[in-house]
Scaffold this active site. Structure first.
Site, PDB file in Angstrom:
ATOM      1  N   GLY A  79       0.796  -1.224   0.000  1.00 21.26           N
ATOM      2  CA  GLY A  79       0.000   0.000   0.000  1.00 21.26           C
ATOM      3  C   GLY A  79       0.828   1.274   0.000  1.00 21.26           C
ATOM      4  CD  GLU A  80       4.157   0.701   3.590  1.00 24.99           C
ATOM      5  OE1 GLU A  80       5.054   0.138   2.964  1.00 24.99           O
ATOM      6  OE2 GLU A  80       3.690   0.262   4.650  1.00 24.99           O
ATOM      7  CB  SER A  81       3.685   6.094  -2.425  1.00 28.16           C
ATOM      8  OG  SER A  81       4.470   6.735  -1.419  1.00 28.16           O
ATOM      9  CE  LYS A 136       7.035  -1.850   2.596  1.00 31.83           C
ATOM     10  NZ  LYS A 136       6.385  -2.823   3.497  1.00 31.83           N
ATOM     11  CB  ILE A 137       3.500   1.381  -5.141  1.00 35.97           C
ATOM     12  CG1 ILE A 137       2.432   0.790  -4.209  1.00 35.97           C
ATOM     13  CG2 ILE A 137       2.984   1.451  -6.573  1.00 35.97           C
ATOM     14  CD1 ILE A 137       1.171   1.619  -4.115  1.00 35.97           C
TER      15      ILE A 137
END
Length: 1427
Positions: A659-661, A663-664
């Site tokens: 969900g974290e940007s 990590k994305i």
């Protein structure tokens, strides 16, 4: 060239020379036939006003050209001199073809002309040897496919269309059809399809004929595929669909006609019809091809053949185009907006069924030959299977059934090329439809189950699914899923048994029986070797050297399955704790000791069952190692030639996007780099791929998140992605396609956690096609049982449970029999693969169905059993398994014995099951040991001792039913009761229960031991006090069986003996009253010893020691059975005296015989046995000498029986000294002097001393005859042992312990009270004999005794007792060597007291003074001594 080999057709002609000769030589007949056809056409034409009168169209022509051509042919036909095959067919075909092609002729005329052509074609006038046959065939096809005629009425139009179909089919079936070009074959098929299409608005008959013809055409064309050369021209680059070419080669391929309108003058020129056909054929096909191009590698598969190839004699090119066309018919259904309203075909299930039927026909006939033609194979692998996957989920059972039939045919012929496609079909179609939880209707479930059962009936199907899919880490466990599906589907849960349950059972049993049939084909057991990974090797790179050699692929797939299982366990650990999961895999050598990014990435990529949230978190982590794993993970994907959205879908299916940007971003950077590396066609750089990927994720959220109210439009999406491609814009069409793809089909960023069976999506199909190019080769299994052990271990438990439940719920005998077949197959496999636990489970399950273990609640259980077919079949099956596969039964023996005991209690067992078991082996005893002794314990004796049973075997039970002479009057049994009894008897006879025990000698050791333990367990623990007669009867019966198997397994007695002995011991020691059980135990023990001693000398001591149990019997019990016990011991001794060699064994025998000496009934048998041992020393040995002598002494002392027996016993004792003499003599002859002396000393000390001691005791017997005889025998034993060379030092002991003691005891008795003297009649006479014995023995040994240092003491004892008990005479000699004056004086001191004048009589010449002084000195000395 990928064409038909003409040679085959030529050969076919040459094989029928007579027919060819008749056809070619009979010119007149053929001429007449053609003439008659001309006449028929002309006759029909004359009926029409237009053709009936003189035709004037110009000044120079009196008749119409069509009629003129026919008449010209009529004139020429009989003038041709050559053979028919040398005549150009165009000459006699052309006039008919012109009539067919003419748009001026009506339907009746065209129809007759078509019939004429059909007749010529079917008479085989044309063949490959005919002149210009190729042009003629092309003319026929061109003319018929461009046929035009006036439509006068619907019926005649349908007739013409029907005849067109007939002619086209005749063209394809003609011997000359091999001359047709690819183009013309495609034209024929296309024309037939257009008629099929048009027939939708016509009559039912035309529809059926048209479809049948289409089927026949396809069958005819594809039946030649195996005969086609395996070569194929290279493909042409570019170009449009061949279907366009086919319809474009002759753009007038449309049926037109003229129909009367009002007065019949209005012309129906067919333009509308042509338009309809174009929309139905070329338009339809073009639409299909466009879709196909979009979905398959940018249209690679749609590249057509060039025109040159299409004009060649037909072969693979036309088959490829036809097959592609048939597949394209299935694509139509995907797009309902393709103008179906303009078409007359209803696209519900009609067209798919029609197309699938044609495809099935093509595959049935093309078969394995299709694998040799890449374009055909490619169509099957991709387009066809993709459509089959979609139609497999159709709501129509008809379509599903046809799809399954096609897949079965493909499996049979092309499975080696369709590995992943088959996996997808079973996972996404069969496994989804066969379970109601996915919303399938009952009809769909049933069809899917029927299809699965059909597959299961293919002997190698399940093996190959297991080897290729279950043992592949990149594939699902299809075998396991299918086996579980069958097992679960066979279970009737809260519902009665239905056809679906029986169907699933059939499939399950088909798989099991396939395994059972493979057992006899070799390679059984080799697969059971365990797999171990001793060092780390990358599990995703495990390769097989030779997939065709079982010696290579069997260990390979087993190793892969082991790895897959370990990975699954690792996944389970990982889901609980990622760190421990990786450590576990390191410990099992699936990951290296020092983790590297590639190995962890492959673990994430190829392991099923991982928690995708944890994988996503790991991959999105900022840790350097995790970032490396992420990039390696992305590197495992193949995005070659793949759309961006498809690639992104596949990538995000394998884990949950964090969900974290940040990590994305890391995840999408890895994805973009991999995608750009493999598919850089449009994108300028990987940044463009990254930005577009982000944009797709945002679009996906925007479109499919319900919280977003204002959705992004296409223009918004295109505007958002300006200038991202290296500063330039991406093509608008490209972005639009991506936009609509995302809008229609959401990218799931939270993928399912592997539960259930996924649906096949377009992106997954594309991925599957990519994988199929890299997957390992398909392993083809033969009929040997390479992997059956592993497979059966997986499915055995659910299978037994499923068959048992169905058997329990079933009500019909055919279902019973199916279940029984399954049970027997399971038993066979379990036994063969040494799966003892499985066999035990099966036995336990089956025993429940026999009803024999149920508490009997019915009044007449025998009748109930006879009426219960299920119980009878289960009973026969249980005992069949016990007899066939007893080697591998372990704990199951307990249940089997419970059934046997129940039958025993009901009186249904064959009489003397246990006795027969023992007797059989007895009858076949080894002739080398001489004639066996009479079996005293088996036949009448055992029956007389044993507790009588309530019924005696089968007939006894049956007679009970029939008996009418009971106390209470009983009604005559009904016919039903008699029939039930008869069925019961027959069932028990089929069971062959006795064979279990008679054949127990062939059982494996473990099974035999378990059988014995089960018998001991079933017998129950003996308890002191009263037990119920029923329990005792059971215990006796079990003991009988136990003894029987013991006797049958004499070679393995060591295995059984401990348990048997302990069981018998517990019975003997716990019994306080005589009973059948203790009797069976005691005599069974004796019987075992009797039978086994000759064969098991190493166990002789143990066997004989066991007889000490008899000594521990309660006194009352022992007294009751003493006579019979003694008789058996006697027989034991007589039969096995030579086999008993140890003192331990003889001690037991001696103890048993000694006890009988004082028993009035048993003593005779006991003495008989003792006489057998001791008479003539026949069976005396150092081991039993002392024991025998002691037993003989007890018999001699016993007052039971006649005195003669006691005398005889004394004689046996006395006679035994001869054995001692013989043994000493033999020792001196055979041994060294020192050893012989040592042996003689041992004989003297241990045996001879015991003998004379025993005789001494008998010398005190109350009976004069016995004691006097014993004295004489003792004298003989004392004086007759010179040859033994007894040590001289032994004699003083002998005198003290034997002779002196005996004299003292006799004197004491003689001086006793009158009562004692009365009991010992004439004791004085015995005392005299004893003194004589003393004198004789002393004189006999005087020379040796005089050498002793203790001689003086011995002499004083002798002379002292003689002085005390009698007057002596003539025993002294004048010698000075007897020890000096002192001894001499002492001697005369005693002598003078006895016989004063003796000295003067013996020594008359001696000086009287000397004698006097000597006497004085002696007297003084004596006085001094006395003082």
């Amino acid at each position: 060239m990928g064409r038909l080999r003409l040679q085959s057709s030529i050969n076919a002609i040459e094989e029928e020379p007579e027919d060819c000769e008749a056809t070619s030589s009979n010119k007149t007949a053929l001429g007449c036939m053609i003439n008659s056809e001309i006449g028929a056409v002309l006759a029909v034409m004359r009926r029409n006003v237009r053709w009936g009168g003189r035709y004037v169209s110009g000044d120079d022509q009196l008749e119409h050209s069509l009629i003129q051509a026919l008449k010209t042919l009529r004139r020429q036909i009989f003038s041709w001199q050559n053979e028919w095959h040398s005549v150009n067919p165009s000459l006699y075909l052309q006039p008919f073809l012109e009539v067919i092609r003419s748009d001026e002729t009506g339907a009746p005329i065209t129809g007759v002309a078509l019939s004429s052509i059909h007749k010529i074609l079917t008479l085989d006038v044309l063949d490959v040897n005919t002149v210009n046959v190729e042009d003629a065939m092309h003319l026929v096809v061109d003319a018929v496919t461009s046929c035009r005629f006036e439509v006068t009425d619907p019926a005649s139009e349908e007739i013409v269309l029907t005849k067109i179909l007939q002619v086209l089919l005749a063209c394809m079936k003609s011997k000359a059809s091999v001359m047709l070009s690819n183009q013309h074959v495609c034209t024929i098929v296309n024309t037939c399809f257009r008629i099929v299409h048009q027939a939708g608005t016509k009559g039912e008959l035309l529809q059926r004929i048209a479809r049948h013809t289409m089927h026949e055409l396809v069958r005819c064309i594809f039946s030649h595929l195996p005969d086609v050369d395996n070569t194929e021209q290279s493909l042409v680059k570019g170009g449009s669909s061949i279907n366009n070419e086919t319809t474009g080669l002759d753009t007038d391929y449309s049926f037109s006609g003229k129909s009367g309108n009002g007065g019949g003058t209005s012309e129906y020129d067919g333009q509308l019809s042509s338009g309809v056909f174009n929309s139905a054929s070329s338009g339809l096909i073009n639409g299909v091809m466009d879709e196909s191009n979009a979905g398959t590698d940018n249209g690679k598969d749609a590249v057509p053949y060039d025109l040159h190839l299409m004009t060649e004699p037909y072969g693979v090119p036309c088959m490829v185009e036809i097959f592609h066309f048939l597949c394209s018919l299935l694509n139509v259904v995907e797009h309902t907006g393709m103008g179906l309203r303009a078409n007359s075909i209803t696209f519900d299930e009609d067209v798919p069924l029609f197309a699938l039927g044609l495809i099935n026909s093509a595959i049935e006939l093309g078969g394995p030959a299709m694998r040799h033609h890449p374009r055909l194979l490619s169509l099957i692998q991709d387009e066809l299977f993709r459509n089959l996957m979609q139609f497999g989920l159709s709501a129509s059972p008809l379509i599903l059934s046809m799809v399954c039939s096609i897949v079965l045919n493909l499996y049979q012929h092309l499975r080696t090329e369709l590995k992943l496609q088959l996996e997808a079909f079973f996972s996404c179609v069969i496994l989804r439809l066969a379970q109601s939880r996915y919303g399938a209707s009952y009809q769909q479930q049933e069809v899917a189950m029927e299809a699965l059962v059909d597959f299961c009936r293919q002997k190698t199907f399940m093996v190959e699914m297991y080897a290729n899919l279950d043992c592949d880490i990149t594939c699902g466990n299809v075998f396991e899923d299918l086996a579980n599906l069958l097992s679960k589907s066979a279970f009737p849960v809260n519902c009665p048994l239905s056809s679906m349950h029986i169907l699933a059972l059939d499939g399950l049993i088909a798989v099991i029986q396939g395994m059972a049939e493979r057992i006899g084909n070799g390679s059984v057991g080799s697969e059971s070797r365990p797999v171990n990974l001793e060092e780390y090797t990358p599990f995703w790179m495990v390769k097989c050297e030779n997939y065709g050699d079982p010696d290579h692929w069997v260990p390979f797939v087993r190793r892969r399955k082991y790895i897959k299982r370990r990975l699954m366990i690792g996944a389970d650990h990982f889901n609980r704790d990622p760190k421990k999961g990786l450590e576990f895999l390191q410990g099992t050598h699936l990951l290296p000791e020092k983790l590297d990014p590639q190995s962890v990435a492959c673990f994430f990529r190829y392991t099923a069952g991982l928690d995708k949230n944890l994988v996503g978190d790991f991959l999105g982590n900022h840790d350097e190692f995790c970032v490396q794993v992420l990039h390696e993970f992305a590197g495992t994907f193949d995005f070659q030639d793949m759309n961006l959205d498809t690639a992104l879908r596949l990538f995000l299916e394998t884990f949950r996007l964090p969900g974290e940007s940040q990590k994305i971003q890391r995840v999408l950077e890895a994805f973009s780099g991999r995608y750009y590396e493999q598919s850089p066609q449009i994108l300028a750089n990987k940044d463009a791929a990254l930005l577009l990927s982000y944009s797709l994720i945002m679009l996906n959220t925007d479109q499919h998140n319900v919280q977003v109210k204002k959705k992004m439009t296409e223009e918004d999406f295109i505007r958002n992605n300006r200038h991202i491609n290296g500063g330039n814009d991406l093509p608008r069409e490209f972005l639009s396609e991506l936009y609509y793809s995302i809008c229609k089909n959401e990218i799931r960023t939270t993928p399912e956690q592997g539960a259930g069976f996924a649906e096949m999506t377009p992106s997954r199909w594309i991925d599957l096609m990519h994988k199929s190019k890299k997957t390992s080769p398909y392993v083809v299994s033969d009929s040997r049982a390479y992997l059956d052990h592993d497979m059966f271990a997986i499915m055995s438990g659910p299978t037994i449970a499923a068959i048992s439940v169905v058997f329990d719920h079933a009500e019909y005998e055919d279902v019973y029999q199916t279940c029984i077949d399954g049970f027997l197959a399971v038993a066979k496999i379990s036994a063969c693969h040494h799966l003892e636990d499985v066999l035990d489970d099966l036995v336990v399950s089956l025993c429940k169905f026999t009803t024999l273990l149920n508490p009997s609640s019915v009044e007449e259980p025998v009748l109930a059993f006879g009426d219960d077919a299920k119980a009878r079949m289960a009973t026969v099956t249980v005992f069949t398994i016990a007899n066939r596969y007893g080697d591998f039964i372990r704990t199951g023996w307990r249940n089997i014995l419970d059934c046997i005991l129940r039958l025993h209690k009901l009186g249904l067992l064959p009489a003397r099951v246990a006795s027969d078991a023992a007797d059989d082996s007895e009858m076949s005893s080894d002739p080398g040991h001489g004639k066996p002794l009479t079996n005293s314990l088996s036949s009448a004796h055992m029956q007389s001792i044993g507790t009588p049973r309530r019924s005696s075997g089968l007939m006894g039970r049956f007679s009970q039913l029939l008996s009418l002479d009971t106390e209470e009057p009983r009604s005559q049994p009904t016919e039903q009761q008699l029939a039930a009894h008869q069925r019961t008897l027959q069932t028990i006879q089929k069971c062959h229960i006795d064979s279990i025990f008679t054949e127990s000698k062939f059982l494996q050791a473990d099974s035999l031991l378990q059988l014995a333990r089960a018998l001991i367990w079933a017998a129950g623990r003996p308890q002191k006090g009263n037990t119920s007669p029923e329990d005792e009867d059971t215990a006796v019966f079990c003991l009988e069986l136990l003894i029987a198997i013991t006797l049958n397994n004499r070679d393995r007695i060591g295995l059984l003996w401990q348990g048997v002995y302990e069981h018998i011991a517990s019975i003997v020691q716990s019994t306080v009253v005589a009973s059948a059980l203790v009797e069976k135990a005691v005599f069974g023990l004796l019987r075992i010893c009797q039978r086994l001693l000759p064969y098991k000398e190493n166990l002789a001591d143990e066997l004989l020691r066991s007889l000490q149990l008899v000594l521990k019997l309660d006194a009352r019990v022992a007294d009751q059975y003493c006579e019979q016990i003694t008789q058996e011991v006697s027989r034991l001794v007589k039969a096995n005296a030579t086999h008993i060699r140890s003192p331990m064994g003889w001690r037991t025998i001696g103890s048993l015989l000694s006890i009988t000496a004082r028993h009035p009934d048993a003593s005779e048998s006991g003495f008989d046995a003792l006489s057998f041992i001791m008479s003539d020393g026949a069976h005396l040995s150092p081991a039993n000498f002392v024991l025998s002598v002691d037993a003989a002494r007890q018999f001699a002392e016993s007052r039971v029986g006649q005195t003669d027996r006691s005398v005889h016993a004394v004689d046996l004792m006395a006679g035994s000294v001869a054995c001692l003499v013989r043994w000493a003599r033999d020792a001196r002859e055979a041994m060294a002097e020192a050893d012989a002396a040592k042996l003689c000393e041992d004989i003297g000390k241990d045996m001879w001393m015991k003998l004379v001691q025993s005789l001494r005791k008998v010398c005190l017997d109350q009976r004069e005859e016995v004691r006097n005889h014993a004295l004489l025998s003792l004298q003989m034993c004392l004086t007759g042992v010179d040859e033994i060379c007894l040590p001289i030092g032994l004699w003083p002991t002998c005198f003290e312990g034997v002779i002196f003691t005996m004299l003292d005891d006799l004197a004491e008795i003689a001086q006793g009270n009158p009562q004692t003297q009365k009991e010992y009649r004439n004791i004085e006479g015995t005392l005299v004999l004893a003194l004589k014995l003393l004198a004789k023995v002393f004189l006999h040994l005087l020379q040796e005794l005089s050498q002793l240092s203790s001689f003086c003491k011995l002499w004083r004892n002798v002379i002292g007792r003689m002085e005390k008990y009698m007057k002596l005479k003539g025993v002294l000699v004048p010698t000075s060597t007897l020890g000096g004056d002192n001894v001499w004086e002492q001697t005369w001191l005693h002598v003078n007291k006895i016989f004063p004048s003796l000295q003067s009589e013996v020594f008359p010449n001696q000086d009287s003074e000397v004698l006097q002084s000597n006497q004085t000195d002696a007297g003084e000395t004596a006085s001094a001594q006395n003082e």
